[in-house]
Design an enzyme around this catalytic site. Structure first.
Site, PDB file in Angstrom:
ATOM      1  N   GLY A 352       0.838  -1.186   0.000  1.00 40.28           N
ATOM      2  CA  GLY A 352       0.000   0.000   0.000  1.00 40.28           C
ATOM      3  C   GLY A 352       0.873   1.236   0.000  1.00 40.28           C
ATOM      4  N   GLY A 355       0.699   8.076   3.348  1.00 41.29           N
ATOM      5  CA  GLY A 355       1.032   9.481   3.235  1.00 41.29           C
ATOM      6  C   GLY A 355       2.535   9.732   3.207  1.00 41.29           C
ATOM      7  CG  PHE A 356       4.475  10.203   6.157  1.00 42.26           C
ATOM      8  CD1 PHE A 356       5.046  11.471   6.161  1.00 42.26           C
ATOM      9  CD2 PHE A 356       3.273  10.008   6.810  1.00 42.26           C
ATOM     10  CE1 PHE A 356       4.433  12.510   6.819  1.00 42.26           C
ATOM     11  CE2 PHE A 356       2.662  11.053   7.472  1.00 42.26           C
ATOM     12  CZ  PHE A 356       3.232  12.309   7.487  1.00 42.26           C
ATOM     13  N   GLY A 357       5.050   7.225   2.526  1.00 40.06           N
ATOM     14  CA  GLY A 357       5.899   6.339   1.736  1.00 40.06           C
ATOM     15  C   GLY A 357       5.155   5.087   1.354  1.00 40.06           C
ATOM     16  CB  VAL A 359       3.773  -0.338   3.180  1.00 35.43           C
ATOM     17  CG1 VAL A 359       4.048  -1.502   4.105  1.00 35.43           C
ATOM     18  CG2 VAL A 359       3.596   0.946   3.976  1.00 35.43           C
ATOM     19  CE  LYS A 374       4.494   4.462   6.522  1.00 36.01           C
ATOM     20  NZ  LYS A 374       3.535   4.629   7.613  1.00 36.01           N
ATOM     21  CG  ASP A 471      -2.698   9.658  11.063  1.00 35.46           C
ATOM     22  OD1 ASP A 471      -3.890  10.023  11.072  1.00 35.46           O
ATOM     23  OD2 ASP A 471      -2.035   9.522  10.024  1.00 35.46           O
TER      24      ASP A 471
HETATM   25  N1  LIG Z   1       2.610  -4.092   8.847  1.00 37.04           N
HETATM   26  C1  LIG Z   1       1.860  -4.140   7.764  1.00 37.04           C
HETATM   27  N2  LIG Z   1       1.409  -5.319   7.295  1.00 37.04           N
HETATM   28  C2  LIG Z   1       0.645  -5.363   6.179  1.00 37.04           C
HETATM   29  N3  LIG Z   1       0.271  -4.298   5.482  1.00 37.04           N
HETATM   30  C3  LIG Z   1       0.695  -3.086   5.861  1.00 37.04           C
HETATM   31  C4  LIG Z   1       1.520  -2.944   7.019  1.00 37.04           C
HETATM   32  N4  LIG Z   1       1.786  -1.629   7.172  1.00 37.04           N
HETATM   33  C5  LIG Z   1       1.145  -1.001   6.178  1.00 37.04           C
HETATM   34  N5  LIG Z   1       0.484  -1.853   5.377  1.00 37.04           N
HETATM   35  C6  LIG Z   1      -0.286  -1.524   4.180  1.00 37.04           C
HETATM   36  O1  LIG Z   1       0.269  -0.389   3.568  1.00 37.04           O
HETATM   37  C7  LIG Z   1      -0.677   0.641   3.458  1.00 37.04           C
HETATM   38  C8  LIG Z   1      -0.030   1.968   3.707  1.00 37.04           C
HETATM   39  O2  LIG Z   1       0.467   1.998   5.014  1.00 37.04           O
HETATM   40  P1  LIG Z   1       0.794   3.358   5.742  1.00 37.04           P
HETATM   41  O3  LIG Z   1       1.872   4.044   4.985  1.00 37.04           O
HETATM   42  O4  LIG Z   1       1.083   3.034   7.159  1.00 37.04           O
HETATM   43  O5  LIG Z   1      -0.548   4.143   5.586  1.00 37.04           O
HETATM   44  P2  LIG Z   1      -0.827   5.642   5.990  1.00 37.04           P
HETATM   45  O6  LIG Z   1       0.351   6.468   5.608  1.00 37.04           O
HETATM   46  O7  LIG Z   1      -2.043   5.982   5.215  1.00 37.04           O
HETATM   47  O8  LIG Z   1      -1.012   5.586   7.456  1.00 37.04           O
HETATM   48  C9  LIG Z   1      -1.722   0.312   4.515  1.00 37.04           C
HETATM   49  O9  LIG Z   1      -2.969   0.802   4.149  1.00 37.04           O
HETATM   50  C10 LIG Z   1      -1.705  -1.203   4.524  1.00 37.04           C
HETATM   51  O10 LIG Z   1      -2.559  -1.705   3.524  1.00 37.04           O
END
Ligand SMILES: Nc1ncnc2c1ncn2[C@@H]1O[C@H](COP(=O)(O)OP(=O)(O)O)[C@@H](O)[C@H]1O
Ligand SMILES: *[C@@H]1O[C@H](CO)[C@@H](O)[C@H](O)[C@H]1NC(C)=O
Ligand SMILES: *[C@@H]1O[C@H](CO)[C@@H](O)[C@H](O)[C@H]1NC(C)=O
Ligand SMILES: *[C@@H]1O[C@H](CO)[C@@H](O)[C@H](O)[C@H]1NC(C)=O
Ligand SMILES: *[C@@H]1O[C@H](CO)[C@@H](O)[C@H](O)[C@H]1NC(C)=O
Ligand SMILES: *[C@@H]1O[C@H](CO)[C@@H](O)[C@H](O)[C@H]1NC(C)=O
Ligand SMILES: *[C@@H]1O[C@H](CO)[C@@H](O)[C@H](O)[C@H]1NC(C)=O
Length: 641
Positions: A352, A355-357, A359, A374, A471
């Site tokens: 996914g 906002g900051f990078g 994953v 991330k 957040d």
């Molecule tokens: N530990 C994890 N295990 C599985 N999927 C993850 C994990 N961390 C993040 N993701 C996936 O990556 C996406 C983006 O994560 P993140 O950057 O933390 O979102 P945001 O910046 O919107 O808070 C999440 O919506 C999720 O689907």
């Protein structure tokens, strides 16, 4: 008895025939060897018969001699003529760095123990050159020029009598039928044939040379007239070969040999000749000449590509590591491992984009542990130490409703945070992306709400210091294998704040989840977290976003509206199709409203929230009208109480 004896006799006969197959003994006055297997030549020095039937006069060791004689001597009288032919090959390291050569020999004795190797060819020694007592006649194939004996060159044929100052000599070669001379290189390891004849009446000696497969040239290479009776002075003479090596490795081989007394030498069957050893044609120095550059080139190539590989790897896996990081060692991941784990940060591994990078999903190469990485682009070095310290301290947080932060990695302009992998992804997908994930049941939702509450309680009150999430929202709540809600992305606000500089207090969070007081104070508190949590609870219960993307209706107002109208449960997500616990749902809705109350003082803390959720305490009664008023005025005037 006789019937038993006969076969054994036959066997003996067979054995005898086999033994003498290569020596066609057609009489006392001639012999022919087409190969030397099973022959009983008289050998001395280093001369041997190789297993495949070659007569090897010298064996490749320097300064040695070797002799080979036909086992029985021949009767030699005043008018005796004789003729010999033989096939030979001389192997030298190099044509110009050669052993000394070989000679065909007719002598009164076969005892050459006094003779010396090197330039003496195993025929004479350093003090008896030319002595009549030597009693030999030889045809030398000389591959080493020797001043001492007035040699014409280092590749010649000579007729020698009792010594090495040849009676007649010529560069190696032959006269073609047209009379032109064609030279040959003796030490070329090519098989050549030599012929010599002695006419007992005219005392004429002639010597010829030709490559194998050619018949004897009409015009001899060498001739001379010499009364050999005066030389040999013996009734019986030995015929054979002599050879010697000097400072350089060489090998002399005789492949076939025939001899006749008072008649021509019988023809040698060249189809039966043994094969020369393989290594021969390419002298060792040539092998070195060819192999060494190849080996060197491949070595250079291998070393070069290894260096390029290593340099590329260094660049590819280059990291930023500073001294202060050593204390965080165990939490520091190598970029190489993360690169491998995520298959080079391949697009197919993207879980996914936040906002900051981005994953990425990964599997650590050695431990096979599943991780989520991330990747955050980050240019500033400022505050990095504090941030890493924070990451590491967050790494110490452990709770079943928090996504474990394993560690970090740094590169020039990138930062990597390594999390526990959550197989069921983030909660938002279940709430809004209906085509992607199935709707969660009420029981699952309620468990997630309780889980997140328990995680937040741990962050606020149960750990050694207060950790603020900043957040809280469904996309930051991840679901593990058992669909437990787990808070991710907590406590990292500092990093996010960081890029805008420590002075600018930039509010972190997502619109809709931000407590109203943050707009004024810019300071997150546990109770501003509670506000976001309240919003989260409403969202999970209603399956709606804080601000509806199409109608722009605020979720809080929408719930309050339903409450006003006396149908609070109508606010519950209709995707549940009525399948929910009414008490729990009402509790969740009221708690959600209470937590996201605009008045800070009215919000419960997380411990109270847990108590309400566990049913240990009933939630305080809320007046929907007053709340609504407050919220509306708040939203309209943007004035904070
Ligand atoms: N530990 C994890 N295990 C599985 N999927 C993850 C994990 N961390 C993040 N993701 C996936 O990556 C996406 C983006 O994560 P993140 O950057 O933390 O979102 P945001 O910046 O919107 O808070 C999440 O919506 C999720 O689907
Ligand atoms: C050649 O023969 C000599 C004496 O028999 C021996 O010492 C030497 O090792 C042999 N060399 C080779 C290459 O076989
Ligand atoms: C060969 O000659 C030497 C002396 O010239 C002698 O000592 C030796 O015994 C002889 N060998 C044979 C086998 O006759
Ligand atoms: C041998 O003959 C070739 C041509 O056939 C010639 O080039 C070469 O110089 C000759 N070598 C000697 C040693 O005469
Ligand atoms: C040497 O041999 C050649 C070729 O047969 C011949 O022409 C020449 O006369 C011979 N020389 C002597 C000195 O016998
Ligand atoms: C050759 O030499 C022998 C021995 O010395 C002698 O008896 C004979 O007559 C010689 N022959 C000729 C043709 O000179
Ligand atoms: C002849 O042999 C000597 C010593 O064995 C060596 O130094 C010389 O190079 C050789 N010469 C040739 C032309 O092979």
């Amino acid at each position: 008895m006789s019937s038993i004896k006969r076969p054994s006799l036959l066997l003996h006969l067979l054995f005898f025939i086999l033994l003498n197959l290569s020596v066609l003994a057609t009489g006392q006055d001639q012999f022919v060897y087409s190969g030397f297997t099973g022959t009983d030549l008289t050998l001395d020095g280093v001369a041997t018969i190789t297993p495949n039937g070659l007569l090897e006069l010298t064996n490749g060791t320097v300064r040695l001699k070797g002799h080979a004689f036909h086992p029985t001597p021949f009767r030699f009288g005043g008018g005796t003529s004789f003729a010999a032919s033989y096939l030979f090959a001389i192997y030298c390291v190099q044509f110009h760095l050669c052993g000394h050569g070989m000679a065909f020999l007719v002598a009164a004795s076969n005892n050459f123990s006094d003779a010396m190797p090197t330039q003496y060819l195993g025929l004479i020694n350093d003090h008896n050159n030319g002595y009549a007592t030597n009693r030999f006649f030889a045809v030398e194939l000389d591959t080493n020029w020797s001043d001492e004996f007035n040699d014409i060159d280092n590749n010649h044929v000579g007729i020698d009598i009792n010594g090495l100052n040849s009676v007649n000599s010529s560069s190696a070669g032959y006269y073609r039928d047209d009379g032109n001379f064609q030279n040959l290189t003796l030490a070329s390891y090519q098989v050549m044939q030599a012929w010599m004849e002695y006419d007992g009446h005219s005392k004429q000696i002639s010597v010829s040379l030709a490559p194998i497969h050619m018949s004897k040239p009409i015009k001899p290479l060498l001739s001379t007239t010499y009364n050999l009776s005066t030389v040999l002075m013996a009734d019986m003479v030995y015929v054979g070969f002599s050879a010697s090596t000097g400072s350089f490795i060489s090998r002399q081989y005789v492949l076939g040999w025939s001899f006749g007394i008072n008649r021509a030498a019988p023809a040698i069957d060249i189809t039966k000749l043994p094969k020369l050893p393989r290594e021969g044609p390419k002298p060792r120095s040539k092998v070195l000449e060819i192999v060494l550059p190849i080996v060197t080139a491949s070595f250079v190539l291998v070393v070069g590509s290894t260096v390029i590989f290593l340099v590329r790897r260094r660049i590819r896996y280059a990291e930023l590591r500073e001294d202060w990081e050593t204390e965080f060692g165990p939490h520091r991941f190598s970029y190489k491992d993360l690169f491998r784990a995520t298959q080079g940060f391949k697009n197919k591994n993207v879980l996914g984009v936040g906002g900051f990078g981005t994953v990425y999903k990964g599997v650590l190469p050695t431990s096979k542990v599943e991780i989520a990485v991330k990747r955050i682009s980050h240019d500033s070095k400022q505050g990095m130490k504090e941030f890493v310290a924070e990451v590491v301290s967050i790494g110490h947080l452990q709770h079943r409703n928090l996504v474990q932060l394993h560690g970090y990695c740094r590169r020039k302009s990138e930062l990597f945070l390594v999390y526990e992998y959550m197989s069921n992804g983030s909660l938002d997908k279940y709430l809004y992306d209906q085509d992607e994930k199935p709707t969660l049941t009420w029981a699952q939702r309620y468990r997630i709400i309780k889980g997140v509450a328990s995680g937040l309680l741990y962050l606020h009150q149960e750990w050694e210091k207060v950790v603020l999430h900043r957040d809280i929202k469904p996309s930051n709540v991840l679901l593990d294998d058992e669909l437990n809600g787990r808070l991710g992305d907590f406590g990292l606000a500092r990093l996010y704040d960081h890029d805008t500089g420590p002075q600018t207090t930039h509010v972190v969070g997502t619109i809709g989840y931000l407590a109203p007081e943050l707009a004024r104070t810019n300071k997150a508190t546990p109770l501003s977290n509670v506000f976001s949590f309240g919003m989260f609870v409403l969202e999970v219960t209603c399956g709606r976003q804080p601000v509806d993307p199409t109608s722009q209706v605020m979720l809080v107002e929408w719930v309050l509206d339903h409450w006003h109208q006396g149908f609070l449960t109508d606010a519950v997500d209709n995707k549940l199709q009525g399948a929910y616990d009414v008490d729990e749902a009402c509790l969740a809705l009221k708690l959600g409203l209470l937590c996201s109350h605009p008045l800070i003082n009215l919000r419960p803390n997380m411990r109270q929230v847990m108590e309400y959720l566990n049913g240990d305490m009933p939630p305080p009664d809320l007046n929907p009208t007053r709340m609504s008023f407050n919220i509306i005025s708040l939203m309209q005037n943007k004035v904070l109480i």
